[in-house]
Motif scaffolding. Structure first.
Motif, PDB file in Angstrom:
ATOM      1  N   PRO A 657     -40.155   7.450  -2.027  1.00 42.10           N
ATOM      2  CA  PRO A 657     -39.922   6.092  -1.531  1.00 42.10           C
ATOM      3  C   PRO A 657     -38.627   5.924  -0.753  1.00 42.10           C
ATOM      4  CG  PRO A 657     -39.421   6.218  -3.862  1.00 42.10           C
ATOM      5  CD  PRO A 657     -39.916   7.575  -3.466  1.00 42.10           C
ATOM      6  N   GLY A 658     -37.742   6.904  -0.780  1.00 42.41           N
ATOM      7  CA  GLY A 658     -36.481   6.802  -0.053  1.00 42.41           C
ATOM      8  C   GLY A 658     -35.342   7.432  -0.820  1.00 42.41           C
ATOM      9  N   ALA A 659     -34.199   7.550  -0.141  1.00 44.52           N
ATOM     10  CA  ALA A 659     -33.044   8.227  -0.721  1.00 44.52           C
ATOM     11  C   ALA A 659     -32.349   7.360  -1.767  1.00 44.52           C
ATOM     12  CB  ALA A 659     -32.060   8.605   0.387  1.00 44.52           C
ATOM     13  N   LEU A 660     -31.579   8.018  -2.628  1.00 37.65           N
ATOM     14  CA  LEU A 660     -30.763   7.320  -3.622  1.00 37.65           C
ATOM     15  C   LEU A 660     -29.543   6.724  -2.931  1.00 37.65           C
ATOM     16  CD1 LEU A 660     -30.904   9.912  -6.538  1.00 37.65           C
ATOM     17  CD2 LEU A 660     -32.210   7.779  -6.338  1.00 37.65           C
ATOM     18  N   MET A 661     -29.254   5.455  -3.237  1.00 36.38           N
ATOM     19  CA  MET A 661     -28.176   4.723  -2.561  1.00 36.38           C
ATOM     20  C   MET A 661     -26.928   4.685  -3.440  1.00 36.38           C
ATOM     21  SD  MET A 661     -29.519   3.882   0.267  1.00 36.38           S
ATOM     22  CE  MET A 661     -31.184   4.207   0.844  1.00 36.38           C
ATOM     23  N   MET A 662     -26.267   5.813  -3.537  1.00 36.44           N
ATOM     24  CA  MET A 662     -25.109   5.916  -4.438  1.00 36.44           C
ATOM     25  C   MET A 662     -23.931   6.531  -3.710  1.00 36.44           C
ATOM     26  SD  MET A 662     -27.054   7.238  -7.854  1.00 36.44           S
ATOM     27  CE  MET A 662     -28.482   6.352  -8.478  1.00 36.44           C
ATOM     28  N   GLY A 663     -22.733   6.223  -4.183  1.00 34.63           N
ATOM     29  CA  GLY A 663     -21.533   6.802  -3.592  1.00 34.63           C
ATOM     30  C   GLY A 663     -21.235   6.213  -2.224  1.00 34.63           C
ATOM     31  N   ARG A 664     -20.686   7.031  -1.333  1.00 34.42           N
ATOM     32  CA  ARG A 664     -20.408   6.622   0.049  1.00 34.42           C
ATOM     33  C   ARG A 664     -21.604   7.031   0.906  1.00 34.42           C
ATOM     34  NH1 ARG A 664     -15.475   7.882  -2.152  1.00 34.42           N
ATOM     35  NH2 ARG A 664     -13.797   6.399  -1.696  1.00 34.42           N
ATOM     36  N   VAL A 665     -22.283   6.038   1.438  1.00 40.91           N
ATOM     37  CA  VAL A 665     -23.501   6.283   2.196  1.00 40.91           C
ATOM     38  C   VAL A 665     -23.259   6.018   3.681  1.00 40.91           C
ATOM     39  CG1 VAL A 665     -25.014   5.844   0.243  1.00 40.91           C
ATOM     40  CG2 VAL A 665     -24.294   3.948   1.691  1.00 40.91           C
ATOM     41  N   SER A 673     -21.512   2.301  -1.272  1.00 38.97           N
ATOM     42  CA  SER A 673     -22.804   1.664  -1.474  1.00 38.97           C
ATOM     43  C   SER A 673     -22.627   0.204  -1.859  1.00 38.97           C
ATOM     44  CB  SER A 673     -23.592   2.388  -2.573  1.00 38.97           C
ATOM     45  OG  SER A 673     -24.794   1.694  -2.864  1.00 38.97           O
ATOM     46  N   ARG A 674     -23.424  -0.650  -1.237  1.00 38.02           N
ATOM     47  CA  ARG A 674     -23.354  -2.076  -1.550  1.00 38.02           C
ATOM     48  C   ARG A 674     -24.118  -2.417  -2.832  1.00 38.02           C
ATOM     49  NH1 ARG A 674     -23.363  -2.414   4.447  1.00 38.02           N
ATOM     50  NH2 ARG A 674     -25.557  -1.778   4.360  1.00 38.02           N
ATOM     51  N   LEU A 675     -24.792  -1.436  -3.411  1.00 39.96           N
ATOM     52  CA  LEU A 675     -25.427  -1.650  -4.707  1.00 39.96           C
ATOM     53  C   LEU A 675     -24.373  -1.538  -5.804  1.00 39.96           C
ATOM     54  CD1 LEU A 675     -28.732   0.434  -4.427  1.00 39.96           C
ATOM     55  CD2 LEU A 675     -28.382  -1.988  -3.914  1.00 39.96           C
ATOM     56  N   THR A 676     -24.422  -2.436  -6.773  1.00 40.70           N
ATOM     57  CA  THR A 676     -23.514  -2.349  -7.908  1.00 40.70           C
ATOM     58  C   THR A 676     -23.898  -1.153  -8.770  1.00 40.70           C
ATOM     59  OG1 THR A 676     -24.907  -3.672  -9.372  1.00 40.70           O
ATOM     60  CG2 THR A 676     -23.376  -4.871  -7.911  1.00 40.70           C
ATOM     61  N   PRO A 677     -23.030  -0.719  -9.679  1.00 37.77           N
ATOM     62  CA  PRO A 677     -23.424   0.360 -10.588  1.00 37.77           C
ATOM     63  C   PRO A 677     -24.716   0.061 -11.336  1.00 37.77           C
ATOM     64  CG  PRO A 677     -21.057   0.051 -10.699  1.00 37.77           C
ATOM     65  CD  PRO A 677     -21.591  -1.059  -9.838  1.00 37.77           C
ATOM     66  N   LEU A 696     -30.316  12.739  -2.230  1.00 41.98           N
ATOM     67  CA  LEU A 696     -29.048  12.054  -2.005  1.00 41.98           C
ATOM     68  C   LEU A 696     -28.794  11.917  -0.511  1.00 41.98           C
ATOM     69  CD1 LEU A 696     -26.890  14.083  -4.561  1.00 41.98           C
ATOM     70  CD2 LEU A 696     -28.338  12.088  -5.005  1.00 41.98           C
ATOM     71  N   GLN A 697     -27.944  10.949  -0.167  1.00 37.76           N
ATOM     72  CA  GLN A 697     -27.540  10.817   1.225  1.00 37.76           C
ATOM     73  C   GLN A 697     -26.052  10.479   1.321  1.00 37.76           C
ATOM     74  OE1 GLN A 697     -29.281   7.449   3.223  1.00 37.76           O
ATOM     75  NE2 GLN A 697     -28.092   6.029   2.010  1.00 37.76           N
ATOM     76  N   ASP A 698     -25.315  10.749   0.259  1.00 32.54           N
ATOM     77  CA  ASP A 698     -23.921  10.326   0.216  1.00 32.54           C
ATOM     78  C   ASP A 698     -22.971  11.441   0.645  1.00 32.54           C
ATOM     79  OD1 ASP A 698     -24.564  11.813  -1.975  1.00 32.54           O
ATOM     80  OD2 ASP A 698     -23.650  10.496  -3.448  1.00 32.54           O
ATOM     81  N   ASP A 699     -21.721  11.053   0.811  1.00 35.35           N
ATOM     82  CA  ASP A 699     -20.653  11.995   1.148  1.00 35.35           C
ATOM     83  C   ASP A 699     -20.325  12.776  -0.121  1.00 35.35           C
ATOM     84  OD1 ASP A 699     -18.387  13.345   1.857  1.00 35.35           O
ATOM     85  OD2 ASP A 699     -17.304  11.602   2.613  1.00 35.35           O
ATOM     86  N   LEU A 700     -20.748  14.036  -0.164  1.00 34.10           N
ATOM     87  CA  LEU A 700     -20.603  14.820  -1.387  1.00 34.10           C
ATOM     88  C   LEU A 700     -19.161  15.167  -1.698  1.00 34.10           C
ATOM     89  CD1 LEU A 700     -23.655  17.222  -0.898  1.00 34.10           C
ATOM     90  CD2 LEU A 700     -23.532  15.145  -2.298  1.00 34.10           C
ATOM     91  N   ALA A 701     -18.295  15.121  -0.697  1.00 35.60           N
ATOM     92  CA  ALA A 701     -16.882  15.428  -0.928  1.00 35.60           C
ATOM     93  C   ALA A 701     -16.153  14.275  -1.599  1.00 35.60           C
ATOM     94  CB  ALA A 701     -16.200  15.777   0.394  1.00 35.60           C
ATOM     95  N   ARG A 702     -16.739  13.074  -1.536  1.00 37.84           N
ATOM     96  CA  ARG A 702     -16.103  11.896  -2.133  1.00 37.84           C
ATOM     97  C   ARG A 702     -17.170  11.071  -2.850  1.00 37.84           C
ATOM     98  NH1 ARG A 702     -13.039   8.711   2.373  1.00 37.84           N
ATOM     99  NH2 ARG A 702     -14.980   9.116   3.525  1.00 37.84           N
TER     100      ARG A 702
END
Length: 822
Positions: A657-665, A673-677, A696-702
């Motif tokens: 259904p789509g990527a996980l929206m976590m971390g810095r996207v 991410s504009r989603l709360t924890p 995942l689609q986030d910045d893995l370094a941060r």
């Protein structure tokens, strides 16, 4: 016993005992005998998404006005809200006129609901600015709790000014105490963070699939302090284990299923895990897990950025929890040479070298192409070059191909429009099948994932049945590009409108009003209670053997018009009816599943059920919205034909259904991410129960915005949650409740337990209860909160908890059997 008097009321006057039979004028200032105005309660304890409840005023502090009629009393609110009232057993009745206040003109889009002791007694349906107001009259005799709820139906949070106009509670003549509003604590969600440990733990799936006579490579995902030593017993001939790195590699010539025992040890201890290796041309037996470069970097994706991300996938520890597929996306292609060979662009100078590098880290290599002449970015597609491209991909060491359908105006061979269902389906099937066959002719296992454009613009009869298409072309993963990004409404709307289309509902129960909206929003599928047009709730009473089920008004004494609702007899249904036992009576505000009449199916088809629904049939000539109360008539048990269900997700066949929206996207630019924890936990829980690929689609370094409290890492590496996603059984998730805004989803696990998610999509905390009977359990059952890593104890027949707004409580229910402990 001493009674505490309500400080704002004069109880001698309130309980004067004066008898009356005339219906009160809700617009006036005269309080009916033995009554109290709603606004006299302690309104500051009411829960409101926006602003505060207004006593005897509209939300904008004007006189309460509905349809040009001014009300001297009532409560004005800004939309989404909940007033929970402890009736203390002294109330007889609640009355009000409800609607969107005139002060917002045609704006506003809400619905009203009244719950009595957890049971729905009134529902207004959707009401917009300018709609006629509706009268509410609810019997409270013997009731303990009254909940007045307003839900925002549209996307806007503002302009939903709504009123409980002229609202009052009539009390017993001998009442000595008064009702009062009960505040529900506002709760928020954060994942529990386990203390770091040096002891080894073996993670990842318990089953792996591959083909005979093809290269196999798998690095055992292990956490714990190094150096680590590995041992494997039961490996088939042709495979070997590197005792220092945990890499299993080689080639098996004989098909079969092999039980392998893995051991990882270090100075701090030893971990063991049993896995099943299935050499039978079956790939992706559990949902893929990994990271997408294009989702973060877009057209700037490069070899250097992918290599850096791969290193961080390992360094961050994510690969040690099972994230191992790197997806390049639509960013690597160049042009075709004179021989038609597809070349990479200048940002990717050496595709085989990149593949070898990813494999050296124990990762997998995923690329992107199209079943059309061009990809979505205008790069060359594979149409007409399937065998050539498949051989090229295999030579580069590709493990995963995302294959999209992207017709373009640049194509020399125009494709049919999406609305042309039969032509488009046939074209897609031919193109996807050709590539799948080409991949199978290579010497390498390549997971095949197909992707189609969003079908939102296509009306329902013409919508392509993507899951059915994917099954026909033997795709391992399929997706409809839906524009998911880090916005709560976008993500939660996806959950209810798309992800539920492949959810198995154990019993079909839909109300009459919901049927017209069912195709556009499954939120309407909450009608486990039938409604007549006048708003009278009906319920199905259990029958004795040989006696038909009987539907009677839920409040036999009154209807919403204030008139007595006559008892009715219901003819026996044409289909044999089985009663699902009603759950334990709910506490205030609890979402439960009531008793439902379900026809006994003639045959058992996995994933497909025929359902029955209690429908309230209007009197002849009655119309929805009429000011003349409709006459309640006998609801009939009518079968609802269910269309052929799509093939369910399962081993080797997953919906993405789509990527996980976590971390810095990275959409549209790199940001937190504009989603709360809590909302991120909601997504992670739903994706895990749904057995969706975790990409995942986030910045893995941060990864973490707060290094002192690494919530992103805690969510992505919670192995109890990941085990639900990667469960070897791969069973389809069940919809235990089909209501909105609270959803209950359950999934059978390989160890005999059930993973159960209690989801609250509303803007306020809600109590949610799940009953064991809904998925075949009973009696005392152990419950474990997997986000909190905490055993909660034994619970008899059900479990109830307060779920935060936009949040989830994810539990495992039951006892692991046979020593299986995934």
């Amino acid at each position: 016993m001493k009674f505490r008097l309500f400080p704002t009321l004069c109880l001698p006057l309130l309980c004067s005992g004066v008898a009356w039979a005339i219906e009160p004028d809700l617009t006036g200032s005269t309080l009916p005998p033995n009554s109290m105005w709603l606004e006299k309660l302690n309104l500051p304890l009411a829960l409101n998404k926006i602003g505060a409840a207004r006593a005897a005023k509209s939300f904008y502090n004007n006189p309460i006005t509905l349809g040009g009629v001014v009300y001297a009393h009532g409560v004005g609110l800004g939309g989404e809200s909940e007033i929970t009232i402890n009736l203390r057993g002294v109330a007889r009745e609640f009355q009000a006129q409800v609607g969107v206040d005139d002060e917002v003109n045609k704006a506003g889009d809400v619905s009203f609901a009244v719950l009595v002791d957890g049971r729905t007694a009134f529902e207004s349906g959707e009401m917009k600015g300018g709609d006629a107001s509706k009268f509410v009259q609810v019997d409270l005799t013997g009731a303990k709790t009254l909940v007045l709820r307003i839900t925002n139906m549209g996307l806007a949070d503002y302009g939903n000014n709504a009123d409980w106009a002229g609202a009052f509670i009539r009390l017993n003549p001998n009442a000595k105490i008064a009702p009062t509003i009960v505040g529900i604590p506002q709760t928020v969600s954060f994942p529990s963070i386990l203390p770091a440990t040096s002891k080894p733990a073996i993670n990842g799936p318990a089953v792996l699939g591959f083909s005979p006579n093809r290269a196999f490579s798998y690095r055992v995902p292990v956490t714990g302090a190094g150096p680590l030593n590995f041992l494997a017993t039961g490996l088939p001939a042709g495979l070997k284990l590197d005792a220092k790195t945990g890499l299993i590699s080689g080639q098996v010539t004989k098909a079969g299923t092999f039980a392998v025992s893995l051991t990882a040890s270090n100075a701090a201890g030893k971990a063991q895990k049993s896995i099943s290796l299935r050499c039978e041309s079956a790939l992706a037996l559990t949902p893929p897990m990994g990271w997408s470069a294009y989702e973060l970097y877009g057209s700037s994706t490069s070899d250097a950025k992918v290599r850096e991300a791969a290193r961080w996938l390992v360094k961050s520890g994510l690969s040690a929890h099972g994230y191992r597929t790197i997806l390049l996306g639509d960013a690597w292609q160049g042009r075709r040479d004179a021989q038609g060979n597809l070349q990479s662009n200048t940002r990717f100078p050496n595709m085989k070298g990149l593949g070898d590098y990813l494999h050296s880290l124990g990762l997998q290599f995923g690329i992107h192409s199209a079943a059309t002449e061009h990809t979505a970015t205008g790069a060359p597609g594979s149409l007409g070059h399937e065998i050539q491209d498949a051989q090229q991909f295999a030579a580069w060491g590709v493990d995963y191909l995302t294959y999209e359908w992207s017709p373009s105006t640049e194509d020399t061979k125009p494709m049919p429009q999406l609305e042309e269902k039969e032509k488009t389906t046939a074209a897609m099937e031919a193109a996807f099948s050709t590539m799948q066959q080409a991949l199978r002719k290579t010497n390498r296992d390549i997971v095949f994932s197909i992707s189609v454009p969003s079908l939102e613009v296509v009306t329902y009869p013409n919508k392509i049945e993507v899951a059915t298409l994917a099954k026909k072309v033997n795709a391992n993963v399929w997706s409809e590009r839906n524009g998911l990004y880090d916005d709560w409404k976008v993500m939660s709307n996806l959950v209810i409108s798309k992800m539920n289309t492949a959810v198995y509902v154990p019993f079909n129960a839909v109300n009459a009003a919901a049927q017209a909206r069912a195709l556009s929003a499954l939120s309407a599928l909450s009608g486990l209670l039938a409604r007549t047009p006048s708003g009278v709730a009906t319920k199905v009473l259990p029958s004795t053997p040989g006696t038909p089920a009987v539907a009677v008004p839920a409040n036999p004494a009154t209807s919403s018009s204030g008139n007595a609702a006559p008892a009715v007899n219901v003819p026996a249904p044409a289909t044999p009816t089985t009663m699902i036992p009603a759950p334990v009576p709910a506490t205030p505000g609890t979402i439960t599943v009531p008793a439902v009449a379900v026809p006994a199916p003639a045959t058992t088809i996995p994933g497909a059920t025929s359902g029955a629904v209690t429908l309230a049939v209007p009197a002849p000539g009655a119309t929805s919205g009429t000011t003349t109360p409709a006459v309640p008539v006998a609801p009939r048990i009518l079968p609802i034909p269910r269309p052929t269900p799509p093939p369910p997700p399962g081993p080797g066949f997953w919906n993405y259904p789509g990527a996980l929206m976590m971390g810095r996207v990275g959409y549209p630019t790199l940001h937190l991410s504009r989603l709360t924890p809590g909302e991120q936990m909601y997504q992670m829980s739903m994706w895990s129960l749904y057995s969706a690929p975790l990409i995942l689609q986030d910045d893995l370094a941060r990864l973490d915005p707060n290094l002192l409290y690494p919530t992103t890492t805690a969510m992505l590496t919670n192995d109890e949650v990941l085990d639900i996603n990667q469960d070897a059984l791969g069973k389809q998730v069940m919809a235990v409740s089909v209501g909105w805004p609270c959803l209950i989803r359950a999934k059978a696990l390989v160890d005999g337990r059930f993973a159960v998610g209690l989801f609250n999509s509303s803007d306020l905390p809600r109590k949610v209860r799940v009953n064991w009977v809904s998925f075949g359990l009973s009696g005392d059952q152990p419950v474990r909160d997997v986000w909190a890593h905490q055993d909660l104890g034994l619970f008899k027949d059900s479990y109830e908890t307060l779920v935060p707004a936009h949040g989830v409580v994810l539990i495992k229910v039951g006892t692991a059997k046979g020593g299986v402990t995934q």
